[in-house]
Design an enzyme around this catalytic site. Structure first.
Site, mmCIF file in Angstrom:
data_model
loop_
_atom_site.group_PDB
_atom_site.id
_atom_site.type_symbol
_atom_site.label_atom_id
_atom_site.label_comp_id
_atom_site.label_asym_id
_atom_site.label_seq_id
_atom_site.Cartn_x
_atom_site.Cartn_y
_atom_site.Cartn_z
ATOM 1 N N SER A 121 1.222 -7.480 -1.380
ATOM 2 C CA SER A 121 1.018 -6.130 -0.850
ATOM 3 C C SER A 121 1.276 -5.055 -1.901
ATOM 4 O O SER A 121 2.031 -5.253 -2.855
ATOM 5 C CB SER A 121 1.949 -5.887 0.338
ATOM 6 O OG SER A 121 1.739 -6.849 1.327
HETATM 7 N N1 SAH Z 1 4.701 -10.811 1.419
HETATM 8 C C1 SAH Z 1 3.712 -11.467 0.651
HETATM 9 C C2 SAH Z 1 2.349 -11.186 1.214
HETATM 10 C C3 SAH Z 1 1.621 -12.447 1.475
HETATM 11 S S1 SAH Z 1 0.065 -12.272 2.271
HETATM 12 C C4 SAH Z 1 3.812 -11.042 -0.804
HETATM 13 O O1 SAH Z 1 4.511 -10.070 -1.114
HETATM 14 O O2 SAH Z 1 3.203 -11.682 -1.651
HETATM 15 C C5 SAH Z 1 0.403 -13.101 3.803
HETATM 16 C C6 SAH Z 1 0.831 -14.541 3.705
HETATM 17 O O3 SAH Z 1 0.925 -15.060 5.031
HETATM 18 C C7 SAH Z 1 -0.131 -15.458 2.971
HETATM 19 O O4 SAH Z 1 0.560 -16.118 1.948
HETATM 20 C C8 SAH Z 1 -0.599 -16.458 4.045
HETATM 21 O O5 SAH Z 1 -0.829 -17.761 3.558
HETATM 22 C C9 SAH Z 1 0.564 -16.427 4.994
HETATM 23 N N2 SAH Z 1 0.276 -16.866 6.375
HETATM 24 C C10 SAH Z 1 -0.890 -16.764 7.067
HETATM 25 N N3 SAH Z 1 -0.710 -17.234 8.317
HETATM 26 C C11 SAH Z 1 0.587 -17.636 8.422
HETATM 27 C C12 SAH Z 1 1.380 -18.208 9.462
HETATM 28 N N4 SAH Z 1 0.906 -18.452 10.679
HETATM 29 N N5 SAH Z 1 2.672 -18.492 9.185
HETATM 30 C C13 SAH Z 1 3.201 -18.258 7.956
HETATM 31 N N6 SAH Z 1 2.496 -17.719 6.943
HETATM 32 C C14 SAH Z 1 1.216 -17.401 7.165
#
Ligand code: SAH
Length: 221
Positions: A69
């Site tokens: 993000s």
């Molecule tokens: N906070 C992270 C943002 C990651 S984007 C950062 O700073 O990098 C959102 C993430 O959620 C992705 O890695 C994706 O694989 C994960 N995701 C998607 N569905 C999910 C679920 N049901 N449970 C856990 N993670 C999930």
């Protein structure tokens, strides 16, 4: 806790500029949060070829079509959680682990769930190398929360949800706060929900765009 050695860090001045021009200037004022964003090496959480852009004012791509993000959004969501030093936090969507590092620097312990094993492993390796010892990594469907370890003082979803799942609200402690992007597949509202007894008080923090959370209480694909 400051587990990092930032001496000789060539990214130090970029990080300083990021905090002053993107975070503080847009109204984020929590001194603890500003301090933590000042030292966490965001460039270590992005793919090598994007390190030069790590402190820019936008999201960046990660492996597997996911994103880290925008720094301001990370700050806005974290400030809304009002974290205390002994709080127990649940993070849904570990991704790069950058948001996890911020949470773990401000709270007592963090449970972070990621759906994709490879991303979880990279984040775990990175965060261990940086010296964090208060993070628990879980692979699974975070839209169900992590009932075994509930209640949490704070829950943060770093991917979008079609609505605020009751399952997650039920895992909040009294006065616990949940922050999540809720709405459509491509555009959402950043919602902050506080549990007060049987009531849930909601605040809208503004429009946002997040990748979807895929799971039982999230999106189907
Ligand atoms: N906070 C992270 C943002 C990651 S984007 C950062 O700073 O990098 C959102 C993430 O959620 C992705 O890695 C994706 O694989 C994960 N995701 C998607 N569905 C999910 C679920 N049901 N449970 C856990 N993670 C999930």
């Amino acid at each position: 806790m400051n587990p990092h050695d930032v001496k000789d860090d060539p990214f130090r001045s970029l990080r300083h500029d990021m905090v002053s021009s993107q975070i503080r200037s847009r109204g984020i004022s929590s001194p603890r949060l500003l301090k933590v964003m000042q030292y966490i090496p965001r460039h270590l959480f992005v793919p090598c070829h994007l390190q030069k852009s790590a402190y820019d004012d936008h999201a960046l791509p990660l492996d597997k079509g996911q994103t880290i993000s925008q720094p301001y959004i990370v700050a806005l969501m974290t400030e809304a959680l009002c974290l205390q030093a002994d709080d127990k936090v649940l993070e849904i969507g570990t991704g790069s682990g950058y948001q996890t590092a911020i949470l773990a620097s401000l709270a007592g312990s963090v449970f972070t769930i990621e759906r994709l094993r490879s991303l979880s492993h990279i984040a775990e390796k990175n965060l261990q190398a940086l010296g964090y010892d208060n993070i628990h990594f879980v692979i699974g469907d975070g839209t169900l929360g992590l009932p075994d370890k509930a209640p949490y003082n704070c829950i943060i979803a770093t991917g979008s949800l079609p609505q605020l799942p009751e399952t997650l609200l039920a895992q909040l402690d009294e006065n616990g706060i949940l922050v999540a992007p809720v709405g459509g597949r491509s555009l959402q509202k950043l919602l902050c929900a506080k549990r007060i007894g049987t009531r849930v008080e909601k605040r809208d923090l503004g429009g946002c765009q997040f990748v979807p959370l895929i799971g039982q209480n999230g999106w189907s694909s």
